[in-house]
Scaffold this active site. Structure first.
Site, PDB file in Angstrom:
ATOM      1  N   LYS A   1      21.020  25.694 -16.681  1.00 44.61           N
ATOM      2  CA  LYS A   1      20.672  26.426 -15.461  1.00 44.61           C
ATOM      3  C   LYS A   1      21.932  26.624 -14.628  1.00 44.61           C
ATOM      4  O   LYS A   1      22.593  25.659 -14.246  1.00 44.61           O
ATOM      5  CB  LYS A   1      19.619  25.646 -14.676  1.00 44.61           C
TER       6      LYS A   1
ATOM      7  N   LYS B   1      18.717  29.804 -17.983  1.00 44.10           N
ATOM      8  CA  LYS B   1      18.316  30.480 -16.751  1.00 44.10           C
ATOM      9  C   LYS B   1      19.529  30.778 -15.903  1.00 44.10           C
ATOM     10  O   LYS B   1      20.348  29.880 -15.712  1.00 44.10           O
ATOM     11  CB  LYS B   1      17.360  29.556 -15.997  1.00 44.10           C
TER      12      LYS B   1
HETATM   13  C1  PBG Z   1      13.819  25.256  -8.204  1.00 39.51           C
HETATM   14  C2  PBG Z   1      13.814  26.572  -8.874  1.00 39.51           C
HETATM   15  C3  PBG Z   1      14.495  27.745  -8.536  1.00 39.51           C
HETATM   16  C4  PBG Z   1      14.041  28.736  -9.418  1.00 39.51           C
HETATM   17  C5  PBG Z   1      13.157  28.124 -10.283  1.00 39.51           C
HETATM   18  N1  PBG Z   1      13.039  26.795  -9.947  1.00 39.51           N
HETATM   19  C6  PBG Z   1      15.416  28.027  -7.424  1.00 39.51           C
HETATM   20  C7  PBG Z   1      16.744  27.427  -7.358  1.00 39.51           C
HETATM   21  O1  PBG Z   1      17.195  26.682  -8.229  1.00 39.51           O
HETATM   22  O2  PBG Z   1      17.366  27.679  -6.331  1.00 39.51           O
HETATM   23  C8  PBG Z   1      14.451  30.176  -9.404  1.00 39.51           C
HETATM   24  C9  PBG Z   1      13.450  31.122  -9.981  1.00 39.51           C
HETATM   25  C10 PBG Z   1      13.692  32.551  -9.645  1.00 39.51           C
HETATM   26  O3  PBG Z   1      14.699  32.943  -9.023  1.00 39.51           O
HETATM   27  O4  PBG Z   1      12.833  33.370 -10.030  1.00 39.51           O
HETATM   28  N2  PBG Z   1      14.968  24.516  -8.295  1.00 39.51           N
END
Ligand code: PBG
Length: 326
Positions: free
Chosen positions: A193, A246
């Site tokens: 991520k 992601k």
């Molecule tokens: C929580 C999380 C996030 C997303 C999914 N889980 C936000 C982040 O890490 O700031 C993003 C999902 C999206 O942008 O559609 N940590």
């Protein structure tokens, strides 16, 4: 002599025959936001066409998904009260726990319910863990993440998906789940991520932007590929069942590389910013929204993703049925 690849493109039948990437609605997961209260279906300004629901209206969105052949949801919660320790994230009657119970009661095994395990929507400071000064305390956070996962499983979640990017998180979740009688609950790890600007609209939707600093001490530097393979290998070793990359679109190379490096199923999350760009450029008449949705989804599958989380899940399922994807 001319070599003629065009022979295999002559008409839709032969193009269908030689298509290399096949997609199925079975691989789609639709993310849904739940907030506390009743009779709420509130539009999310930053994500046109997406809504926040109260648990009593969970059936409405689930029915809609099922009508399109999408039978997997990824749940996010927006609590009324936030605090330093994100206590609503693991409260027995927290917002996600309520939504999971409502959905499982209504649909049983007809709907697969996955929960996002993280603290950022629940902490007053908006970071993904417990703070020590201005930094997230990795090891202190692990026990909280484990508690969250266990409380989701206890509410009936079919699968948990930790998105926190703490070191050791998969082992912590696996340990907690196993000790509490959930040894058969799979973990889909947000293993690779990145610290991405593509999450902007989501943070608006979930009210989860950090109140200071950024997430770069836990989420990854977008320049790094090998580090992604390291993260994935660690999570696999700790017991993850599915690995996720992601965001999706800017990281197709990472998906491809991961496909050479693991035997686990690979998921990718086409995040809020990707959705918002296509949606808004389409609305402005600059691009063909449907065509670009199809093309980008095909590119994720082609890169090696087995599973896609996307706000376009229902539309993509329809497009697959029509043969416009896969
Ligand atoms: C929580 C999380 C996030 C997303 C999914 N889980 C936000 C982040 O890490 O700031 C993003 C999902 C999206 O942008 O559609 N940590």
């Amino acid at each position: 002599m001319i070599t003629r690849p065009r022979r295999l493109r002559a008409n839709p039948l032969i193009r269908g025959m030689v298509r290399e990437t096949r997609a199925s609605a079975d691989s789609l997961i639709y993310p849904v936001f739940f907030e506390e209260g009743s009779n709420i279906k509130a539009p999310i300004a930053a994500m046109d066409g997406q809504f926040r629901y109260s648990p009593d209206r969970a059936k409405e969105i689930a029915d809609q998904c099922l009508e399109h052949g999408v039978n997997k949801l990824l749940l996010f919660g927006i609590p009324k009260e936030k605090d330093e320790k994100g206590s609503q994230a693991y409260a027995e009657n927290g917002i996600v726990q309520q939504a999971v119970r409502a959905l499982k009661k209504e649909y049983g095994d007809q709907l697969y319910v996955i929960t996002d395990v993280c603290m950022c929507e629940y902490t007053s400071h908006g970071h993904c863990g417990i703070l020590c000064g201005h930094d997230v305390d990795n090891d202190e956070t692990l026990q909280y993440l484990s508690k969250i996962a266990v409380s989701h499983a206890a509410a009936g979640a079919d699968m948990v998906a930790p998105s926190d990017m703490m070191d050791g998180h998969i082992a912590a979740l696996r340990g907690g789940l196993d000790e509490n009688g959930f040894k058969n609950t799979p973990i889909m790890s947000y293993a690779v991520k990145y610290a991405s600007k593509f999450y902007g609209p989501f943070r608006d939707a979930a009210g989860s932007a950090p109140s200071f600093g950024d997430r770069k001490t836990y989420q990854m530097d977008p320049h790094n590929l090998r580090e992604g393979m390291k993260e994935a290998a660690i999570d696999e070793e700790e017991g993850a069942d599915i690995l996720m990359v992601k965001p999706a679109l800017s990281y197709l190379d990472v998906i491809r590389e991961l496909s050479y490096n693991t035997n686990l199923p690979i998921a990718t999350y086409s995040v809020s910013g990707e959705y918002a760009m296509i949606k808004n450029a389409g609305k402005a008449g600059l691009i063909d929204e449907y065509g670009i949705m199809c093309e980008t989804a095909a590119s994720m599958y082609r890169a090696g993703a087995d599973i896609i989380m996307t706000y376009y899940a229902m539309e993509i399922a329809d497009a697959i049925r029509k043969g416009d994807i896969g």
